[in-house]
Enzyme design. Structure first.
Site, mmCIF file in Angstrom:
data_model
loop_
_atom_site.group_PDB
_atom_site.id
_atom_site.type_symbol
_atom_site.label_atom_id
_atom_site.label_comp_id
_atom_site.label_asym_id
_atom_site.label_seq_id
_atom_site.Cartn_x
_atom_site.Cartn_y
_atom_site.Cartn_z
ATOM 1 N NE ARG A 104 11.358 10.932 -1.018
ATOM 2 C CZ ARG A 104 11.142 10.680 -2.817
ATOM 3 N NH1 ARG A 104 11.743 10.264 -3.635
ATOM 4 N NH2 ARG A 104 10.104 9.674 -2.767
ATOM 5 C CB SER A 144 2.753 7.412 6.717
ATOM 6 O OG SER A 144 1.852 6.522 8.253
ATOM 7 N NE ARG A 145 -1.472 7.435 1.127
ATOM 8 C CZ ARG A 145 -0.973 8.647 1.512
ATOM 9 N NH1 ARG A 145 -0.805 9.619 1.861
ATOM 10 N NH2 ARG A 145 -0.985 9.302 -0.388
ATOM 11 C CD GLU A 181 -7.815 9.779 4.619
ATOM 12 O OE1 GLU A 181 -7.583 10.389 3.687
ATOM 13 O OE2 GLU A 181 -6.424 9.890 5.226
ATOM 14 C CG HIS A 211 -4.771 12.999 3.746
ATOM 15 N ND1 HIS A 211 -5.184 11.836 3.590
ATOM 16 C CD2 HIS A 211 -3.375 13.627 3.788
ATOM 17 C CE1 HIS A 211 -4.074 11.264 2.939
ATOM 18 N NE2 HIS A 211 -2.642 12.227 2.820
ATOM 19 C CB ILE A 212 -3.957 19.583 6.539
ATOM 20 C CG1 ILE A 212 -3.719 19.276 7.812
ATOM 21 C CG2 ILE A 212 -6.069 19.309 6.163
ATOM 22 C CD1 ILE A 212 -4.044 20.548 8.378
HETATM 23 C C1 GLV Z 1 -0.359 13.091 0.952
HETATM 24 O O1 GLV Z 1 -0.891 11.819 1.500
HETATM 25 C C2 GLV Z 1 0.456 12.203 -0.179
HETATM 26 O O2 GLV Z 1 0.675 11.484 -0.032
HETATM 27 O O3 GLV Z 1 0.864 13.499 -0.786
#
Ligand code: GLV
Length: 326
Positions: free
Chosen positions: A157, A238-239, A268, A292-293
Protein backbone atom coordinates in the site's frame (compact mmCIF):
# COMPACT_ATOMS: atom_id res chain seq x y z
CA UNK A 1 -12.36 -2.80 31.23
CA UNK A 2 -8.77 -1.94 32.02
CA UNK A 3 -6.56 -0.50 29.30
CA UNK A 4 -2.97 0.70 29.51
CA UNK A 5 -1.59 3.17 26.94
CA UNK A 6 2.20 3.21 26.92
CA UNK A 7 2.64 6.88 25.98
CA UNK A 8 0.61 10.01 25.35
CA UNK A 9 -1.02 9.83 21.91
CA UNK A 10 -3.59 11.97 20.11
CA UNK A 11 -6.45 12.35 22.59
CA UNK A 12 -9.24 11.38 20.17
CA UNK A 13 -8.59 7.66 20.59
CA UNK A 14 -8.27 7.95 24.36
CA UNK A 15 -11.59 9.80 24.48
CA UNK A 16 -13.24 7.07 22.40
CA UNK A 17 -12.00 4.42 24.83
CA UNK A 18 -13.22 6.36 27.86
CA UNK A 19 -16.59 7.06 26.20
CA UNK A 20 -16.97 3.35 25.65
CA UNK A 21 -16.76 2.98 29.43
CA UNK A 22 -13.23 1.68 29.79
CA UNK A 23 -10.77 2.60 32.49
CA UNK A 24 -7.78 4.02 30.62
CA UNK A 25 -4.38 4.75 32.13
CA UNK A 26 -1.82 6.59 30.02
CA UNK A 27 1.86 6.51 30.98
CA UNK A 28 2.27 10.12 32.10
CA UNK A 29 5.80 10.87 30.92
CA UNK A 30 6.66 11.74 27.33
CA UNK A 31 9.38 9.09 27.02
CA UNK A 32 9.71 5.46 26.04
CA UNK A 33 8.32 3.71 29.09
CA UNK A 34 11.08 1.87 30.99
CA UNK A 35 10.68 -1.89 30.86
CA UNK A 36 10.20 -2.37 34.60
CA UNK A 37 7.42 0.23 34.62
CA UNK A 38 5.75 -1.33 31.60
CA UNK A 39 5.79 -4.78 33.18
CA UNK A 40 4.17 -3.39 36.30
CA UNK A 41 1.64 -1.19 34.53
CA UNK A 42 0.14 -3.90 32.33
CA UNK A 43 -0.76 -6.17 35.28
CA UNK A 44 -4.43 -7.12 35.13
CA UNK A 45 -5.09 -5.26 31.86
CA UNK A 46 -7.65 -6.37 29.31
CA UNK A 47 -5.96 -4.36 26.56
CA UNK A 48 -2.67 -2.60 25.89
CA UNK A 49 -2.23 0.23 23.41
CA UNK A 50 1.47 -0.01 22.54
CA UNK A 51 3.90 1.95 20.43
CA UNK A 52 6.52 0.67 18.00
CA UNK A 53 9.15 1.48 20.62
CA UNK A 54 7.71 -1.07 23.07
CA UNK A 55 8.96 -4.64 22.79
CA UNK A 56 5.82 -6.68 23.26
CA UNK A 57 6.65 -10.32 23.91
CA UNK A 58 5.71 -13.21 26.16
CA UNK A 59 7.25 -11.47 29.16
CA UNK A 60 4.67 -8.69 28.75
CA UNK A 61 1.82 -11.13 28.16
CA UNK A 62 2.77 -13.06 31.30
CA UNK A 63 3.05 -9.85 33.30
CA UNK A 64 -0.37 -8.70 32.09
CA UNK A 65 -2.04 -11.97 33.06
CA UNK A 66 -4.92 -13.97 31.64
CA UNK A 67 -7.33 -11.09 31.06
CA UNK A 68 -5.24 -9.60 28.27
CA UNK A 69 -6.98 -10.19 24.94
CA UNK A 70 -5.70 -7.45 22.67
CA UNK A 71 -2.57 -5.41 22.05
CA UNK A 72 -3.30 -2.55 19.64
CA UNK A 73 -0.05 -1.27 18.18
CA UNK A 74 -0.02 2.42 17.32
CA UNK A 75 1.90 1.84 14.06
CA UNK A 76 1.62 0.32 10.65
CA UNK A 77 4.62 -1.92 11.35
CA UNK A 78 4.47 -4.51 14.11
CA UNK A 79 7.96 -6.02 14.16
CA UNK A 80 8.13 -4.98 17.83
CA UNK A 81 5.55 -7.65 18.68
CA UNK A 82 6.05 -11.38 19.01
CA UNK A 83 3.06 -12.60 17.01
CA UNK A 84 3.77 -16.27 17.69
CA UNK A 85 3.73 -15.75 21.45
CA UNK A 86 0.50 -13.76 21.13
CA UNK A 87 -1.12 -16.52 19.09
CA UNK A 88 -0.25 -19.12 21.70
CA UNK A 89 -2.10 -17.07 24.29
CA UNK A 90 -4.98 -16.14 21.98
CA UNK A 91 -4.15 -12.45 22.17
CA UNK A 92 -5.24 -10.37 19.20
CA UNK A 93 -2.64 -8.02 17.74
CA UNK A 94 -3.68 -5.07 15.61
CA UNK A 95 -1.92 -2.27 13.73
CA UNK A 96 -2.99 1.03 12.13
CA UNK A 97 -2.73 0.72 8.36
CA UNK A 98 -5.30 3.25 7.17
CA UNK A 99 -5.16 4.95 3.80
CA UNK A 100 -4.68 8.28 5.57
CA UNK A 101 -1.64 7.02 7.44
CA UNK A 102 -0.22 5.31 4.39
CA UNK A 103 -0.63 8.47 2.31
CA UNK A 104 1.27 10.43 4.98
CA UNK A 105 4.16 7.97 4.83
CA UNK A 106 4.09 8.10 1.03
CA UNK A 107 4.24 11.91 1.15
CA UNK A 108 7.27 11.81 3.41
CA UNK A 109 8.92 9.25 1.15
CA UNK A 110 8.37 11.57 -1.75
CA UNK A 111 9.59 14.59 0.20
CA UNK A 112 12.84 12.72 0.83
CA UNK A 113 13.19 11.80 -2.84
CA UNK A 114 12.69 15.42 -3.85
CA UNK A 115 15.04 16.67 -1.17
CA UNK A 116 17.76 14.32 -2.40
CA UNK A 117 17.22 15.14 -6.07
CA UNK A 118 17.18 18.88 -5.56
CA UNK A 119 19.67 19.01 -2.69
CA UNK A 120 17.19 20.85 -0.50
CA UNK A 121 18.89 20.33 2.85
CA UNK A 122 22.30 21.33 1.45
CA UNK A 123 20.79 24.39 -0.21
CA UNK A 124 18.98 25.40 2.97
CA UNK A 125 22.20 25.13 4.95
CA UNK A 126 24.06 27.10 2.28
CA UNK A 127 21.51 29.91 2.16
CA UNK A 128 21.23 30.20 5.93
CA UNK A 129 24.96 30.36 6.50
CA UNK A 130 25.76 33.42 4.44
CA UNK A 131 27.34 31.46 1.59
CA UNK A 132 25.12 32.85 -1.16
CA UNK A 133 26.93 35.70 -2.83
CA UNK A 134 25.09 35.71 -6.15
CA UNK A 135 23.52 33.48 -8.77
CA UNK A 136 25.78 30.95 -10.40
CA UNK A 137 25.06 28.51 -13.22
CA UNK A 138 26.84 25.72 -11.39
CA UNK A 139 25.54 26.32 -7.89
CA UNK A 140 23.98 23.26 -6.20
CA UNK A 141 22.90 21.57 -9.38
CA UNK A 142 20.74 18.55 -8.66
CA UNK A 143 18.98 15.86 -10.62
CA UNK A 144 15.64 15.89 -12.44
CA UNK A 145 13.03 13.44 -11.34
CA UNK A 146 10.82 13.49 -14.43
CA UNK A 147 11.55 10.67 -16.87
CA UNK A 148 13.70 8.93 -14.27
CA UNK A 149 13.01 5.44 -13.00
CA UNK A 150 11.54 4.88 -9.60
CA UNK A 151 12.24 1.42 -8.20
CA UNK A 152 9.98 0.13 -5.43
CA UNK A 153 11.23 -2.71 -3.31
CA UNK A 154 7.94 -3.85 -1.84
CA UNK A 155 4.87 -2.83 -3.79
CA UNK A 156 2.27 -2.84 -1.03
CA UNK A 157 0.00 0.00 0.00
CA UNK A 158 2.59 2.60 1.02
CA UNK A 159 4.94 1.82 -1.86
CA UNK A 160 2.04 2.07 -4.32
CA UNK A 161 1.00 5.46 -2.94
CA UNK A 162 4.55 6.78 -3.26
CA UNK A 163 4.69 5.37 -6.80
CA UNK A 164 1.44 7.11 -7.72
CA UNK A 165 3.11 10.43 -6.89
CA UNK A 166 6.14 9.57 -8.96
CA UNK A 167 4.27 8.43 -12.05
CA UNK A 168 1.27 10.80 -12.04
CA UNK A 169 2.97 13.83 -10.54
CA UNK A 170 6.49 13.56 -11.93
CA UNK A 171 6.14 11.42 -15.01
CA UNK A 172 8.56 8.84 -13.67
CA UNK A 173 8.85 5.31 -14.98
CA UNK A 174 8.06 2.64 -12.45
CA UNK A 175 9.61 -0.75 -11.77
CA UNK A 176 9.08 -2.89 -8.71
CA UNK A 177 10.22 -6.06 -7.07
CA UNK A 178 7.97 -8.04 -4.78
CA UNK A 179 7.07 -11.63 -4.06
CA UNK A 180 3.66 -11.05 -5.61
CA UNK A 181 2.69 -9.18 -8.75
CA UNK A 182 0.75 -5.96 -8.19
CA UNK A 183 -1.63 -5.95 -11.14
CA UNK A 184 -3.20 -2.62 -10.12
CA UNK A 185 0.18 -0.90 -10.26
CA UNK A 186 0.88 -2.51 -13.61
CA UNK A 187 -2.48 -1.49 -15.05
CA UNK A 188 -2.80 1.99 -13.59
CA UNK A 189 0.81 3.14 -13.52
CA UNK A 190 2.41 1.01 -16.22
CA UNK A 191 4.68 -0.58 -13.61
CA UNK A 192 6.94 -3.45 -14.58
CA UNK A 193 7.79 -6.25 -12.14
CA UNK A 194 11.49 -7.07 -12.26
CA UNK A 195 13.95 -9.03 -10.14
CA UNK A 196 15.48 -7.17 -7.23
CA UNK A 197 18.91 -7.32 -8.89
CA UNK A 198 17.49 -5.86 -12.07
CA UNK A 199 15.77 -3.11 -10.10
CA UNK A 200 18.96 -2.21 -8.27
CA UNK A 201 20.86 -1.99 -11.55
CA UNK A 202 18.24 0.13 -13.29
CA UNK A 203 16.45 2.44 -10.85
CA UNK A 204 17.42 6.07 -10.30
CA UNK A 205 15.40 6.33 -7.08
CA UNK A 206 15.13 3.18 -4.98
CA UNK A 207 12.46 3.27 -2.30
CA UNK A 208 12.10 0.55 0.33
CA UNK A 209 8.64 -0.53 1.47
CA UNK A 210 9.02 -3.97 2.99
CA UNK A 211 8.13 -5.03 6.52
CA UNK A 212 10.97 -6.11 8.79
CA UNK A 213 11.24 -9.91 8.82
CA UNK A 214 14.32 -12.08 9.34
CA UNK A 215 14.28 -12.39 5.53
CA UNK A 216 14.36 -8.61 4.96
CA UNK A 217 17.04 -7.77 7.56
CA UNK A 218 19.98 -6.29 5.62
CA UNK A 219 18.08 -6.74 2.38
CA UNK A 220 20.22 -3.89 1.14
CA UNK A 221 23.85 -4.64 1.91
CA UNK A 222 27.28 -4.68 0.24
CA UNK A 223 26.36 -6.75 -2.81
CA UNK A 224 23.17 -4.75 -3.38
CA UNK A 225 25.02 -1.42 -3.24
CA UNK A 226 27.47 -2.81 -5.78
CA UNK A 227 24.63 -3.27 -8.25
CA UNK A 228 23.31 0.29 -7.91
CA UNK A 229 24.17 3.06 -10.35
CA UNK A 230 26.55 5.75 -9.05
CA UNK A 231 23.74 8.19 -9.78
CA UNK A 232 21.15 6.26 -7.77
CA UNK A 233 19.45 7.51 -4.60
CA UNK A 234 18.18 5.26 -1.83
CA UNK A 235 15.22 6.16 0.39
CA UNK A 236 14.23 4.12 3.43
CA UNK A 237 10.97 4.84 5.22
CA UNK A 238 10.32 1.19 6.13
CA UNK A 239 12.40 -0.20 9.01
CA UNK A 240 16.04 0.59 9.78
CA UNK A 241 17.50 -2.93 9.80
CA UNK A 242 16.38 -3.45 6.19
CA UNK A 243 19.50 -1.46 5.28
CA UNK A 244 22.95 -2.54 6.42
CA UNK A 245 24.19 0.86 7.58
CA UNK A 246 27.86 -0.12 7.57
CA UNK A 247 27.51 -1.17 3.94
CA UNK A 248 25.70 2.09 3.22
CA UNK A 249 28.54 4.05 4.73
CA UNK A 250 31.04 2.21 2.54
CA UNK A 251 28.90 2.74 -0.54
CA UNK A 252 28.75 6.46 0.16
CA UNK A 253 32.50 6.67 0.76
CA UNK A 254 33.20 4.79 -2.47
CA UNK A 255 30.66 6.92 -4.34
CA UNK A 256 28.80 3.79 -5.37
CA UNK A 257 25.53 5.70 -5.01
CA UNK A 258 24.62 9.39 -5.26
CA UNK A 259 22.92 9.74 -1.89
CA UNK A 260 20.53 8.33 0.66
CA UNK A 261 17.67 9.45 2.85
CA UNK A 262 16.81 7.51 5.98
CA UNK A 263 13.79 8.01 8.18
CA UNK A 264 14.52 4.83 10.11
CA UNK A 265 17.73 3.51 11.64
CA UNK A 266 19.27 0.16 12.29
CA UNK A 267 19.70 0.65 16.03
CA UNK A 268 16.72 2.79 16.92
CA UNK A 269 16.16 4.68 19.13
CA UNK A 270 19.84 5.52 18.47
CA UNK A 271 20.46 7.13 15.10
CA UNK A 272 23.53 4.98 14.61
CA UNK A 273 24.81 1.73 16.00
CA UNK A 274 28.21 3.01 16.97
CA UNK A 275 29.48 6.46 17.55
CA UNK A 276 32.14 6.39 14.87
CA UNK A 277 29.66 5.49 12.13
CA UNK A 278 27.18 7.95 13.53
CA UNK A 279 29.53 10.84 13.06
CA UNK A 280 30.58 9.65 9.63
CA UNK A 281 27.06 9.22 8.27
CA UNK A 282 26.12 12.68 9.43
CA UNK A 283 29.10 14.19 7.60
CA UNK A 284 27.73 13.36 4.17
CA UNK A 285 25.96 16.29 2.56
CA UNK A 286 24.19 13.81 0.26
CA UNK A 287 22.64 12.00 3.22
CA UNK A 288 19.35 13.17 4.70
CA UNK A 289 18.26 11.88 8.08
CA UNK A 290 14.80 12.35 9.56
CA UNK A 291 13.91 10.94 12.98
CA UNK A 292 11.25 8.32 12.12
CA UNK A 293 8.59 10.88 11.26
CA UNK A 294 7.13 9.53 8.02
CA UNK A 295 3.65 9.28 9.54
CA UNK A 296 4.05 12.32 11.74
CA UNK A 297 1.21 14.54 10.58
CA UNK A 298 -1.62 15.73 12.80
CA UNK A 299 -4.11 13.94 10.58
CA UNK A 300 -2.30 10.62 10.50
CA UNK A 301 -1.60 10.59 14.21
CA UNK A 302 -5.25 11.27 14.94
CA UNK A 303 -6.27 8.47 12.63
CA UNK A 304 -3.78 6.07 14.20
CA UNK A 305 -5.11 6.90 17.65
CA UNK A 306 -8.71 6.29 16.56
CA UNK A 307 -7.97 3.04 14.70
CA UNK A 308 -6.14 1.65 17.73
CA UNK A 309 -9.08 2.64 19.94
CA UNK A 310 -11.65 1.13 17.54
CA UNK A 311 -9.71 -2.14 17.47
CA UNK A 312 -9.67 -2.30 21.26
CA UNK A 313 -13.36 -1.41 21.58
CA UNK A 314 -14.37 -4.04 19.03
CA UNK A 315 -12.31 -6.84 20.56
CA UNK A 316 -13.28 -6.03 24.15
CA UNK A 317 -16.90 -6.28 23.03
CA UNK A 318 -16.23 -9.76 21.73
CA UNK A 319 -16.11 -8.67 18.10
CA UNK A 320 -13.50 -8.87 15.36
CA UNK A 321 -10.67 -6.33 15.10
CA UNK A 322 -10.76 -3.87 12.21
CA UNK A 323 -7.13 -4.23 11.30
CA UNK A 324 -5.54 -7.39 12.61
CA UNK A 325 -1.75 -7.46 12.22
CA UNK A 326 -0.86 -9.95 9.52
C1 GLV B 1 5.81 3.76 11.62
O1 GLV B 1 6.93 3.46 11.35
C2 GLV B 1 4.73 2.84 11.56
O2 GLV B 1 4.96 1.64 11.39
O3 GLV B 1 3.57 3.29 11.69
Amino acid sequence: MKIFVTRKIHESGINMLRKAGHKVTVYPKDEIIPRTKLLKAVKGCDAILSLLTDKINDEIFAAAGPKLIIVANFAVGFDNIDLEAAKKRNITITNTPSDKVNESVAEHTFALMLALARRITEADDFAKHGKYTGWSPTLLTGTDMHNKTMGLIGAGRIGSMAAFRGVKGFNMKLIYSDLKANKTLEKELGAKKVSQANLLKTADFISLHVPLFPSTRHLISTSEFKLMKPTAFLVNTSRGPVVDEKALLKALKNKQIAGAALDVFECEPAIDCDLRDNLELKKFSNVILTPHIASATQEARRDMSEIAAKNIIAVLKGGKPLTAAK
